[in-house]
Every structure is written in structure tokens, then in C-alpha cells.
Design an enzyme around this catalytic site. Structure first.
Site, PDB file in Angstrom:
ATOM      1  N   ARG A 176       0.853  -1.203   0.000  1.00  0.00           N
ATOM      2  CA  ARG A 176       0.000   0.000   0.000  1.00  0.00           C
ATOM      3  C   ARG A 176       0.882   1.243   0.000  1.00  0.00           C
ATOM      4  O   ARG A 176       1.946   1.264   0.617  1.00  0.00           O
ATOM      5  CB  ARG A 176      -0.876  -0.019   1.251  1.00  0.00           C
ATOM      6  CG  ARG A 176      -1.767   1.210   1.370  1.00  0.00           C
ATOM      7  CD  ARG A 176      -2.869   0.999   2.387  1.00  0.00           C
ATOM      8  NE  ARG A 176      -2.350   0.806   3.725  1.00  0.00           N
ATOM      9  CZ  ARG A 176      -3.043   0.223   4.702  1.00  0.00           C
ATOM     10  NH1 ARG A 176      -4.254  -0.234   4.502  1.00  0.00           N
ATOM     11  NH2 ARG A 176      -2.509   0.091   5.894  1.00  0.00           N
ATOM     12  N   ASP A 252      -9.365   3.733  13.760  1.00  0.00           N
ATOM     13  CA  ASP A 252      -8.035   3.314  13.293  1.00  0.00           C
ATOM     14  C   ASP A 252      -8.018   3.146  11.777  1.00  0.00           C
ATOM     15  O   ASP A 252      -6.952   2.979  11.193  1.00  0.00           O
ATOM     16  CB  ASP A 252      -7.611   1.999  13.957  1.00  0.00           C
ATOM     17  CG  ASP A 252      -8.594   0.882  13.674  1.00  0.00           C
ATOM     18  OD1 ASP A 252      -9.765   1.029  14.041  1.00  0.00           O
ATOM     19  OD2 ASP A 252      -8.193  -0.133  13.075  1.00  0.00           O
ATOM     20  N   ASN A 253      -9.183   3.180  11.164  1.00  0.00           N
ATOM     21  CA  ASN A 253      -9.244   3.071   9.702  1.00  0.00           C
ATOM     22  C   ASN A 253      -9.496   4.425   9.042  1.00  0.00           C
ATOM     23  O   ASN A 253      -9.836   4.488   7.864  1.00  0.00           O
ATOM     24  CB  ASN A 253     -10.330   2.065   9.293  1.00  0.00           C
ATOM     25  CG  ASN A 253      -9.957   0.645   9.687  1.00  0.00           C
ATOM     26  OD1 ASN A 253      -8.784   0.351   9.899  1.00  0.00           O
ATOM     27  ND2 ASN A 253     -10.939  -0.220   9.784  1.00  0.00           N
TER      28      ASN A 253
END
Ligand code: AMP
Ligand code: MG
Length: 484
Positions: A176, A252-253
Site C-alpha cells: 500500500r 483506526d481506519n
């Protein structure tokens, strides 16, 4: 054009030290094979697209080799999951390999997901399976191609390493990329563990690296919070306008950069359904499609809490109050364009709401509706689209009001403008599923083809019509496993 060996690193986050991340080497997966690579993401690193074909490419992104100047580290963060605070979340299976500086001077985090256990893995194996890695890859690149802010994906590497989920699967890694991997949960971690000095260090790092313009403001932290909020308002407007359901909007996303981040059981709407829940573990529908707007607001208030050591509560509250109007303005602007309306009218919000209500009751395919609306002159297109609606009286009333709002744009011009914002190709769950099933049998051609089609979502691509079809009935009711 560069080779992999030519990449230059400048690992700013690693230099923050051990309070922020822990040095961990990737744990390689066996018999690495390249599943798919994104030439567009490679271009961000100035990499020659042919580099993906070199064996060393799959070896690096399967954890077998590493640049000398990379500094692989697992980042520590916490966050709110489904509304409850979890003091230790991650990163349990992702490593920040380092930050590449490209020829334009931009920093790109290289983050390897599924790289094995870290000190934050809790009970997890640190792995990611092939299916979830392909989903993250396809979604990252597809959202970007639609113009929706997102993290990027360089490649997926598969392996023969077994991983146990509900059944035996194989391990994969996805590489990523993003200018930053700092999440709301990073700030929450230092706030709730009362590490004020480190919280400040993190804030200063984010300000300097990502919001330097805020440093000129009288209150840099407040300016930064406002910017984060504005970016998130815009990102959510895109999700709602294009029918994207994230599925796991835990803090957290949520990226500090306001980009779509950490793809799990996401879905694009097939039939329009405001109440759609794409995450099958989300029994209460906390992260349903229409809830994404209030949840983003809630997540921003969780971030605001973590910033209270630097910003007054009144200033945070005033800024939070800007979220809904900012979101609404972005959303209306996007929807007007999708409808081919090029001026503003006070009743536009109502007009859009009425259309969505009609689509909801008739289960109209959300993406195809807008694409077809732009195909020919408005009145002609609507004559065809009328067949998809059940409440014909309601639809006819809406058409009358809509046509009264349409200007007299030349049909060819209208078509070009509308097709430039209304995709023909989106990542439908069933398309991803078909490509994954082939990949699990070792055939990567469908993943690669789907990725190529989705990289030009607004273009008519002769021969690719099957990717623009309505989904088959089974394809609308897929239960995407949340284990990944
Ligand atoms: P997610 O729901 O994928 O965002 O995961 C939430 C947290 O759990 C993240 O911080 C992950 O790093 C961690 N996690 C998820 N899956 C695993 C795994 N297989 N092993 C270790 N940690 C994991
Ligand atoms: Mg996550």
C-alpha cells in the site's frame, strides 16, 4: 524511469523513534508470485512498469529482500472500534518499509500488509489472505481512478504459504502507498496513554510533513484539525455520491489525510439502498451506507478529543459544527454534476432526495442510472429509464421537475460532460469475487483485466461491456467474509 534499485528513501516517521513504531523485519511468504501490479502506482515512484516483471519485484514485496535504506517498522496505534475504545489495535500485520522520495520530491510511504507478526499482533498471525489483498488492491486503484481520495496499491504478491481463516487459504501481501499512514488512532493512542510529549511530537511531525501551510496560522493545531475535517467532509461526499460503502469506519481506519483507507468488507451499491450494510458482522448497521455521514462526524469528534491538550474545547466544537454544512455542499456539488445540472437552485437537495427515494423503492441500479441518463438527450434517456421504476406517477413528477431544471446544453456536450463524471465501470462485489475465485486457482488474468478496466472507469471500452452489466441476482447478496 527508475529500477527498484534506484529508489531513494527518507524515513521521517522511523526517525520519530521507538515510542511510535518498532523495528520488525518482514516474515517472507513462500514461492512468491506476482498477482497484479499497478503501472499508475509505479509511476508515482518513477518506476519503469517493466520492473514488475522482474523476479526481484515479487521477492521484495513478499518479504524476501529489502533495500538497504529501508527501515521496516510496525506502527503503534489504538482507536474506537464500533464505538468502543480499544487501547491497543495495531499495527498487527503491516510494516512501514520506508518513505520513498520521487523525482517531484513527494514522499510515498511503502507499507507492506500481511508481512507477519509484530509486537502489536495480539492473537493474530500477522498475515493477509489472497482474497482480501486483491480486494484492497482493486478498490484502492479503482477509487483513485474515479477521483475519490484513497490510499494506493502498488501490487499484490501471492504465495504457497497456508493461512487459516474459516478454511485454509493462502497468504498474500499487498503493497500500500500513501503520503502518510497516520490514522486518527495514532493520536488517540498517545492521548489515552497520557504520553503528552509524544502526542506533541506526532502532531508536529504531521504538521510539518503534511500540513505545512497550517504552521503559518496563529493556531497551527486548530488549522490542522480544520483541514482534516474539511478533507474528510469531501471524502465522505464522494462516497455518498458514488455509492461507496466502507464497512469498517473505526477510528483506526480513518486517515489523517482524509483518504479512503484500510479496505475490508467494502462494497459499491448495486441497487440503490440507503440502509445497505456491507459488513456482515455489523448487526446494528452502525456503518450502513447512510450512516457514514454521522459516523465520520463522530470519528472526527474522537480525534478532537485526542487534540484537547492543544486546542480549546470551544474551538474544537465550533470546528466540528462545520462538518455537516461542508459535507452537504460537496455532496450537492457532486450530485448536480452527476445529474448534468450546471447551476445551483435552492430546491436541488429536495430534487436529489426525491430521486433517491424513488430509486430505493424500485431497487434501481445506482451506477447505471446516471450513466444512462447521460447517454442521450435528457427526455429520451428518461423515457428508457422509466421502465426501471415502479412508482411511475412519482417518477413522472420528478422528471417534470428535473427537465425544468436542465438547461439547453447541446446533447453531445451534455453526454461528454456527464460521462466524464458518471462511471461506466465500478468495482462491483461480484466482479471482484469472480476475479478472486480465478486467482485462487492460479489464474490472475481476470484480476489484471478487471484492474485495467477499472483504471479507466469513465471511458467506453469496446469489448469490456460485460464489466458494466447489472449484477446477477447471486452477485447482489454476497456475504463478504470480514476475516482477512
Ligand atoms: P482491520 O479490521 O483489518 O482494520 O484490523 C484491525 C487491527 O487488527 C489492525 O490494527 C490490524 O493490524 C490487526 N489485525 C487484523 N488482522 C490481523 C492478523 N491476521 N494478525 C495480526 N493482526 C491483525
Ligand atoms: Mg484497520
Amino acid at each position: 524511469m527508475k529500477t527498484l534499485a534506484d529508489l531513494t528513501f527518507d524515513n521521517c516517521f522511523a526517525r520519530l523513534g521507538d515510542a511510535f513504531s518498532t523495528e520488525v523485519l518482514p516474515e517472507p511468504i513462500d514461492e512468491p508470485r506476482l498477482v497484479v501490479a499497478s503501472p499508475a502506482a509505479m509511476a508515482l515512484l518513477d518506476l519503469d512498469p517493466d520492473e514488475a516483471e522482474q523476479p526481484v519485484f515479487a521477492e521484495i514485496f513478499a518479504g524476501h529482500k529489502l533495500w538497504e535504506s529501508a527501515e521496516p517498522r510496525a506502527m503503534v496505534y489504538s482507536g474506537h472500534q464500533f464505538g468502543s475504545y480499544n487501547p491497543r489495535l495495531g499495527d498487527g500485520r503491516g510494516l512501514l518499509l520506508g518513505e520513498v522520495v520521487n523525482d517531484a520530491g513527494e514522499h510515498w510511504d511503502l507499507h507492506l500488509k500481511g508481512a507477519g507478526q509484530t509486537p502489536y499482533s495480539r492473537m493474530g498471525d500477522g498475515r493477509a489472505v489472497l482474497r482480501s489483498s486483491i480486494r484492497e488492491f482493486l478498490a484502492s486503484e479503482a477509487l483513485h481512478a474515479l477521483g475519490i481520495p484513497s490510499s494506493r496499491a502498488l501490487c499484490v504478491v501471492g504465495s504457497s504459504t497456508p493461512v487459516w481463516r474459516e478454511k485454509k487459504e493462502s497468504a498474500a501481501m499487498v503493497l500500500r502507498m500513501a503520503p502518510s499512514h497516520v490514522r486518527f488512532g495514532h493520536f488517540e493512542y498517545f492521548y489515552y496513554t497520557k504520553q503528552e510529549e509524544q502526542l506533541k511530537t506526532l502532531g508536529e511531525h504531521v504538521l510539518k510533513s503534511h500540513f505545512p501551510q497550517c504552521l503559518e496560522q496563529p493556531e497551527p493545531y486548530l488549522a490542522m484539525f480544520r483541514e482534516v475535517l474539511e478533507r474528510n467532509a469531501e471524502m465522505i461526499a464522494y462516497w455518498q455520491a458514488y455509492g461507496f460503502c466502507h464497512g469498517v469506519m473505526n477510528t483506526d481506519n480513518m486517515s489523517i489525510l482524509g483518504i479512503t483507507f484500510d479496505y475490508g468488507p467494502f462494497a459499491f451499491l448495486d441497487d440503490f439502498d440507503a440502509r445497505f450494510i456491507c459488513n456482515h458482522s455489523d448487526d446494528a448497521g452502525r456503518y450502513s451506507f447512510s450512516n457514514q455521514v454521522p459516523i465520520a462526524h463522530w470519528n472526527l469528534s474522537a480525534l478532537a478529543q485526542a487534540l484537547t491538550p492543544f486546542i480549546s474545547v470551544d474551538a474544537l466544537r465550533d470546528t466540528l459544527n462545520l462538518f455537516l454544512p461542508l459535507y452537504q455542499a460537496h455532496y450537492l456539488a457532486l450530485m448536480r454534476k452527476r445529474l448534468g445540472l450546471y447551476d445551483e437552485h435552492e430546491h436541488d437537495e429536495k430534487l436529489i432526495e426525491r430521486l433517491l427515494q424513488l430509486m430505493q423503492t424500485s431497487a434501481v441500479d445506482y451506477t447505471r442510472f446516471f450513466r444512462e441518463l447521460g447517454d442521450s438527450a435528457a427526455a429520451d434517456a428518461l423515457k428508457r429509464l422509466r421502465e426501471d421504476f415502479v412508482d411511475l406517477a412519482g417518477f413522472d413528477e420528478w422528471v417534470t421537475d428535473y427537465l425544468a431544471r436542465c438547461g439547453d446544453l447541446d446533447p453531445a456536450e451534455r453526454r461528454a460532460r456527464m460521462h466524464a463524471v458518471n462511471p461506466k465501470y465500478i468495482l462491483r462485489n461480484y466482479l471482484a469475487q469472480q476475479a478472486i475465485e480465478a486467482a485462487e486457482k492460479g489464474d490472475y488474468s481476470e484480476v489484471r483485466l478487471l484492474h485495467a478496466v477499472l483504471s479507466k472507469p469513465f471511458e467506453d471500452q469496446p469489448g469490456m461491456e460485460r464489466f458494466a452489466e447489472r449484477p446477477p441476482e447471486w452477485g447482489k447478496h454476497l456475504e463478504i467474509s470480514c476475516s482477512s
